[in-house]
Write a protein that holds these residues in place. Structure first.
Motif, mmCIF file in Angstrom:
data_model
loop_
_atom_site.group_PDB
_atom_site.id
_atom_site.type_symbol
_atom_site.label_atom_id
_atom_site.label_comp_id
_atom_site.label_asym_id
_atom_site.label_seq_id
_atom_site.Cartn_x
_atom_site.Cartn_y
_atom_site.Cartn_z
ATOM 1 N N GLU A 52 -54.792 -25.723 -84.005
ATOM 2 C CA GLU A 52 -55.764 -26.321 -84.921
ATOM 3 C C GLU A 52 -55.704 -27.850 -84.870
ATOM 4 N N ARG A 53 -54.504 -28.384 -84.814
ATOM 5 C CA ARG A 53 -54.338 -29.843 -84.774
ATOM 6 C C ARG A 53 -54.985 -30.436 -83.528
ATOM 7 N N PHE A 54 -54.743 -29.834 -82.364
ATOM 8 C CA PHE A 54 -55.258 -30.380 -81.119
ATOM 9 C C PHE A 54 -56.743 -30.074 -80.919
ATOM 10 N N ALA A 55 -57.339 -29.310 -81.836
ATOM 11 C CA ALA A 55 -58.785 -29.073 -81.834
ATOM 12 C C ALA A 55 -59.498 -29.989 -82.832
ATOM 13 N N THR A 56 -58.731 -30.752 -83.608
ATOM 14 C CA THR A 56 -59.290 -31.620 -84.645
ATOM 15 C C THR A 56 -59.488 -33.028 -84.094
ATOM 16 N N LYS A 57 -60.627 -33.627 -84.435
ATOM 17 C CA LYS A 57 -60.928 -34.989 -83.983
ATOM 18 C C LYS A 57 -60.455 -36.013 -85.014
ATOM 19 N N ASN A 58 -60.245 -37.217 -84.534
ATOM 20 C CA ASN A 58 -59.933 -38.383 -85.369
ATOM 21 C C ASN A 58 -58.649 -38.242 -86.194
ATOM 22 N N ILE A 59 -57.639 -37.609 -85.606
ATOM 23 C CA ILE A 59 -56.308 -37.558 -86.218
ATOM 24 C C ILE A 59 -55.286 -37.904 -85.134
ATOM 25 N N ASP A 60 -54.055 -38.171 -85.548
ATOM 26 C CA ASP A 60 -52.978 -38.371 -84.582
ATOM 27 C C ASP A 60 -52.458 -36.989 -84.201
ATOM 28 N N ARG A 61 -52.957 -36.458 -83.133
ATOM 29 C CA ARG A 61 -52.573 -35.104 -82.694
ATOM 30 C C ARG A 61 -51.102 -35.019 -82.319
ATOM 31 N N TRP A 62 -50.491 -36.128 -81.942
ATOM 32 C CA TRP A 62 -49.130 -36.118 -81.413
ATOM 33 C C TRP A 62 -48.050 -36.390 -82.457
ATOM 34 N N ALA A 63 -48.413 -36.627 -83.711
ATOM 35 C CA ALA A 63 -47.420 -36.927 -84.750
ATOM 36 C C ALA A 63 -46.428 -35.762 -84.884
ATOM 37 N N ASP A 64 -45.157 -36.056 -84.674
ATOM 38 C CA ASP A 64 -44.070 -35.089 -84.837
ATOM 39 C C ASP A 64 -44.169 -33.871 -83.918
ATOM 40 N N VAL A 65 -44.830 -33.997 -82.784
ATOM 41 C CA VAL A 65 -44.934 -32.891 -81.825
ATOM 42 C C VAL A 65 -43.789 -33.017 -80.821
ATOM 43 N N GLY A 77 -54.280 -34.704 -75.340
ATOM 44 C CA GLY A 77 -54.096 -33.268 -75.505
ATOM 45 C C GLY A 77 -55.273 -32.649 -76.226
ATOM 46 N N LEU A 78 -55.619 -31.423 -75.840
ATOM 47 C CA LEU A 78 -56.732 -30.714 -76.463
ATOM 48 C C LEU A 78 -56.505 -29.218 -76.388
ATOM 49 N N THR A 79 -57.024 -28.521 -77.386
ATOM 50 C CA THR A 79 -56.958 -27.059 -77.410
ATOM 51 C C THR A 79 -58.059 -26.509 -76.523
#
Length: 169
Positions: free
Chosen positions: A92-105, A42-44
């Motif tokens: 903002e989350r899906f535009a950030t690199k090197n994180i778990d973008r899907w946590a609790d989504v 996923g990405l913004t």
């Protein structure tokens, strides 16, 4: 017939070009898919646009160097989720690199495994119809197989590097 004519070199810097482009207010989307291995992607993106009503086609673009390019260019389906005004944090989350973008989504499984985000103002579940290489991006054209919308939702907007909500005139 092709023309031998070419555009003149730009008289502006990449920064000036980016600032000028930022004057065009857009909606904000998160493009989602599932890789062949089953990984969520996923990405913004704010490069979303309609193409055709018959057949129902939409487009968006992705930097050729994006880490998600392999999954999105080879997968059969993706979803374009237009974010509601209260989903700024997701953008903002899906535009950030090197994180778990899907946590609790929260999402539901869409066509071809593409996640459809809960609470989105609208979602377009697309067959990955065609791609066009242009400059440093790839333009994706999706054939919409299913769409939904929340008529009461206010969209999240982006302009000049900042997020906004709609305000009717």
């Amino acid at each position: 017939m092709t023309s031998s004519r070419r555009a003149k070199p730009p008289t502006f810097s990449p920064e000036e070009f980016r600032e000028a482009l930022g004057m065009f207010a857009t909606g904000v989307t998160i493009v989602t898919a599932r890789s062949a291995e089953g990984t969520l992607v996923g990405l913004t993106a704010n490069s979303f646009n309609s193409v055709s009503l018959a057949p129902p086609l939409v487009l968006w673009s992705l930097a050729r160097a994006a880490g998600s390019m392999p999954a999105l260019s080879t997968g059969s389906h993706y979803a374009i989720n237009i974010l509601a005004a209260n989903q700024k944090g997701l953008a903002e989350r899906f535009a950030t690199k090197n994180i778990d973008r899907w946590a609790d989504v929260a999402f539901t499984e869409g066509l071809g495994g593409a996640p459809v985000l809960a609470g989105a103002a609208a979602s377009f579940e697309c067959f990955n119809r065609s791609r066009y290489d242009e400059g440093d991006h790839v333009i994706f054209v999706g054939e919409v197989e299913r769409c939904t919308h929340n008529a009461g939702a206010s969209p999240l907007l982006f302009h000049g590097g900042r997020f906004y909500t709609e305000h009717p005139l």
